[in-house]
Design a protein around this motif. Structure first.
Motif, PDB file in Angstrom:
ATOM      1  N   LEU A 193     -50.335   0.913  -8.789  1.00 42.47           N
ATOM      2  CA  LEU A 193     -50.883   1.567  -7.257  1.00 42.47           C
ATOM      3  C   LEU A 193     -49.849   2.106  -6.788  1.00 42.47           C
ATOM      4  CD1 LEU A 193     -53.778  -1.081  -6.111  1.00 42.47           C
ATOM      5  CD2 LEU A 193     -54.006   1.109  -7.510  1.00 42.47           C
ATOM      6  N   MET A 194     -48.492   1.753  -7.208  1.00 42.57           N
ATOM      7  CA  MET A 194     -47.214   2.469  -6.605  1.00 42.57           C
ATOM      8  C   MET A 194     -46.522   3.219  -7.677  1.00 42.57           C
ATOM      9  SD  MET A 194     -47.010  -0.914  -7.293  1.00 42.57           S
ATOM     10  CE  MET A 194     -47.571  -1.628  -5.895  1.00 42.57           C
ATOM     11  N   GLY A 195     -46.137   4.150  -7.211  1.00 41.30           N
ATOM     12  CA  GLY A 195     -45.280   5.049  -8.224  1.00 41.30           C
ATOM     13  C   GLY A 195     -43.511   5.048  -7.970  1.00 41.30           C
TER      14      GLY A 195
ATOM     15  N   ALA B 169     -51.329  -6.061  -4.019  1.00 40.59           N
ATOM     16  CA  ALA B 169     -50.261  -7.218  -4.256  1.00 40.59           C
ATOM     17  C   ALA B 169     -50.355  -7.745  -5.732  1.00 40.59           C
ATOM     18  CB  ALA B 169     -50.596  -8.479  -3.319  1.00 40.59           C
ATOM     19  N   LEU B 170     -51.454  -7.620  -6.156  1.00 37.43           N
ATOM     20  CA  LEU B 170     -51.580  -8.000  -7.728  1.00 37.43           C
ATOM     21  C   LEU B 170     -50.932  -6.789  -8.508  1.00 37.43           C
ATOM     22  CD1 LEU B 170     -52.429  -9.597 -10.151  1.00 37.43           C
ATOM     23  CD2 LEU B 170     -54.847  -8.571  -9.876  1.00 37.43           C
ATOM     24  N   SER B 171     -51.339  -5.472  -8.187  1.00 41.47           N
ATOM     25  CA  SER B 171     -50.538  -4.482  -9.024  1.00 41.47           C
ATOM     26  C   SER B 171     -49.165  -4.527  -8.706  1.00 41.47           C
ATOM     27  CB  SER B 171     -51.141  -3.092  -8.236  1.00 41.47           C
ATOM     28  OG  SER B 171     -50.698  -2.045  -9.014  1.00 41.47           O
ATOM     29  N   SER B 172     -48.496  -4.703  -7.477  1.00 42.15           N
ATOM     30  CA  SER B 172     -47.227  -4.803  -7.363  1.00 42.15           C
ATOM     31  C   SER B 172     -46.518  -5.803  -8.415  1.00 42.15           C
ATOM     32  CB  SER B 172     -47.020  -5.286  -6.053  1.00 42.15           C
ATOM     33  OG  SER B 172     -45.663  -5.597  -5.645  1.00 42.15           O
ATOM     34  N   MET B 173     -47.115  -7.019  -8.599  1.00 45.46           N
ATOM     35  CA  MET B 173     -46.834  -7.995  -9.721  1.00 45.46           C
ATOM     36  C   MET B 173     -46.996  -7.642 -11.117  1.00 45.46           C
ATOM     37  SD  MET B 173     -45.200  -9.625  -7.501  1.00 45.46           S
ATOM     38  CE  MET B 173     -44.089 -10.578  -8.738  1.00 45.46           C
TER      39      MET B 173
ATOM     40  N   LEU C 278     -46.845  -4.493 -12.117  1.00 40.51           N
ATOM     41  CA  LEU C 278     -45.646  -3.782 -12.200  1.00 40.51           C
ATOM     42  C   LEU C 278     -44.393  -4.299 -12.769  1.00 40.51           C
ATOM     43  CD1 LEU C 278     -44.130  -0.818 -12.242  1.00 40.51           C
ATOM     44  CD2 LEU C 278     -44.073  -1.288  -9.776  1.00 40.51           C
ATOM     45  N   ARG C 279     -44.170  -5.363 -11.833  1.00 36.20           N
ATOM     46  CA  ARG C 279     -42.886  -5.940 -12.191  1.00 36.20           C
ATOM     47  C   ARG C 279     -42.838  -6.874 -13.600  1.00 36.20           C
ATOM     48  NH1 ARG C 279     -43.488  -4.748  -7.200  1.00 36.20           N
ATOM     49  NH2 ARG C 279     -41.759  -4.489  -5.680  1.00 36.20           N
ATOM     50  N   MET C 280     -43.954  -7.425 -13.814  1.00 35.78           N
ATOM     51  CA  MET C 280     -44.176  -8.082 -15.451  1.00 35.78           C
ATOM     52  C   MET C 280     -43.976  -6.798 -16.104  1.00 35.78           C
ATOM     53  SD  MET C 280     -45.387 -11.212 -15.194  1.00 35.78           S
ATOM     54  CE  MET C 280     -46.752 -11.482 -16.672  1.00 35.78           C
TER      55      MET C 280
END
Length: 309
Positions: free
Chosen positions: A193-195, A239-243, A245-247
Motif C-alpha cells: 500500500l505504499m510505494g 500497518a500490516l502492509s507496511s510490515m 513490505l519490510r518482510m
C-alpha cells in the motif's frame, strides 16, 4: 538550422485526485521556483470528480511550456494500475525527478535550485531531501520536522526510523528509472500500500542520501471521514502492509539478522491484529518464530481459507 529544444533539467511529478481545495497551493509553490535551469511539471489527474482537473487546465493555459498534464477519464488507482511507472516516469525528460503530491506544497522558492546544486556537487549521491512542515488541516496546526543527518540514512534505517517525506525528495532519474523496472512486485503489481518507502530504500542501495537543511515544503494531513470501524480496519491493513513490505525486502536483500527478527516480530503482531478485522485475509507470509502458537495460527488460517474456497 533549427535550434535544438532545451530539455528540462528537472521533472516534477504530481499526483492529483479530488484536490480542488489544495491544488492551487501545490501549483503555485512549483511555479514560483527560481532556477537557473528549465523544469517541467508532469501532473496526473486520476479522473477527479470535483473541480481539480479544471483548475489544472486553468494553469496549463497560463504555463503551457511548463505544465504537461495527463487527464484520466477513468480512475486508474482503483484498477490497480501503477500510475508512476505506467504514465509518469516514461514521460520525464529531466536528469533529476522531484515530487509534490497534489495536496502538499513547496514554500521555498529555491528548493529545486538547492537540491540540484547538491546533486551536481555530490555525484555519488542517489537522492536528496530536506526538512519540512507537517500541517494538520483539521486542527490548523503547523509543526516543524527536522530530518536526521544523512549519515544515518542507511538502508535498514530507511525501513525503520529514518523518515523521508516524498514532497521534499529529488532523485537521479537514471537510477530511479532503473529501480522501478527492477521489481514488478514492488512497482507494478501493487502488492503493497505504499510505494515511496521501497523506492527510497533501493535508492539508498545505489548511493548515499543527502540532506538540505532547510524547510522547503509542507506535508498536509487530511483526516479520513469514513466510519470509525472502517478506519480501524484500514489503519490495521496499512500497518500490516507496511510490515509485509519490510518482510519482503528483508528476505530479498538479505538484511541483517537483528533487523529480520525485529521485523518478523512486528509482522506477527500486525497480522494478528488485522485478522481480528478480516479473518478471510490470506497473508503474504505465515506467522514466523512463534513456535507452537504460530503453527496453530497458520493451521487455522489454512483451514479457514479452504472453507472459503
Amino acid at each position: 538550422m533549427e535550434e535544438q529544444e532545451e530539455l528540462p533539467l528537472v521533472s516534477i511529478i504530481t499526483l492529483a485526485y479530488n484536490h480542488e481545495n489544495y491544488i492551487r497551493d501545490c501549483l503555485e509553490g512549483i511555479l514560483k521556483q527560481k532556477t537557473s535551469f528549465k523544469f517541467e511539471l508532469i501532473i496526473h489527474d486520476d479522473a477527479s470528480t470535483d473541480n481539480t482537473a479544471n483548475i489544472i487546465k486553468e494553469y496549463e493555459k497560463k504555463y503551457p511550456n511548463v505544465i504537461r498534464p495527463i487527464y484520466q477519464k477513468e480512475n486508474q488507482y482503483s484498477k490497480g494500475i501503477a500510475i508512476g511507472r505506467t504514465f509518469l516516469y516514461p514521460c520525464a525528460k529531466g536528469k533529476y525527478i522531484a515530487f509534490c503530491e497534489g495536496d502538499d506544497y513547496w514554500i521555498d522558492p529555491l528548493k529545486l535550485q538547492k537540491q540540484v546544486d547538491f546533486l551536481e556537487a555530490n555525484k555519488s549521491y542517489s537522492m536528496v531531501h530536506s526538512d519540512f512542515y507537517i500541517y494538520s488541516q483539521d486542527k490548523k496546526e503547523m509543526n516543524e520536522y527536522h530530518v536526521l543527518d544523512s549519515s544515518q540514512a542507511l538502508p535498514e534505517n530507511v525501513l525503520s526510523f529514518y523518515r523521508i517525506q516524498t514532497t521534499t525528495v529529488m532523485a537521479r532519474a537514471n537510477i530511479l528509472l532503473q529501480i522501478i523496472d527492477s521489481d514488478d512486485v514492488l512497482f507494478k503489481k501493487k502488492e503493497f500500500l505504499m510505494g515511496d518507502v521501497p523506492l527510497f530504500f533501493l535508492l539508498s542501495l545505489h548511493g548515499p542520501i543527502g540532506v538540505v537543511n532547510a524547510m522547503t515544503a509542507v506535508y498536509r494531513i487530511i483526516s479520513n471521514s469514513t466510519s470509525h470501524k472502517k478506519r480501524i480496519k484500514e489503519k490495521r491493513r496499512f500497518a500490516l502492509s507496511s510490515m509485509e513490505l519490510r518482510m519482503y525486502l528483508a528476505k530479498k536483500y538479505h538484511l541483517s539478522n537483528d533487523f529480520c527478527i525485529t521485523v518478523s516480530r512486528s509482522y506477527n503482531k500486525r497480522l494478528l491484529a488485522y485478522l481480528l478485522c478480516d479473518i478471510a485475509y490470506a497473508p503474504m507470509f505465515p506467522f514466523e518464530n512463534w513456535g507452537v502458537l504460530g503453527r496453530i495460527l497458520n493451521c487455522c488460517k489454512k483451514n479457514r481459507s479452504n472453507e472459503l474456497m
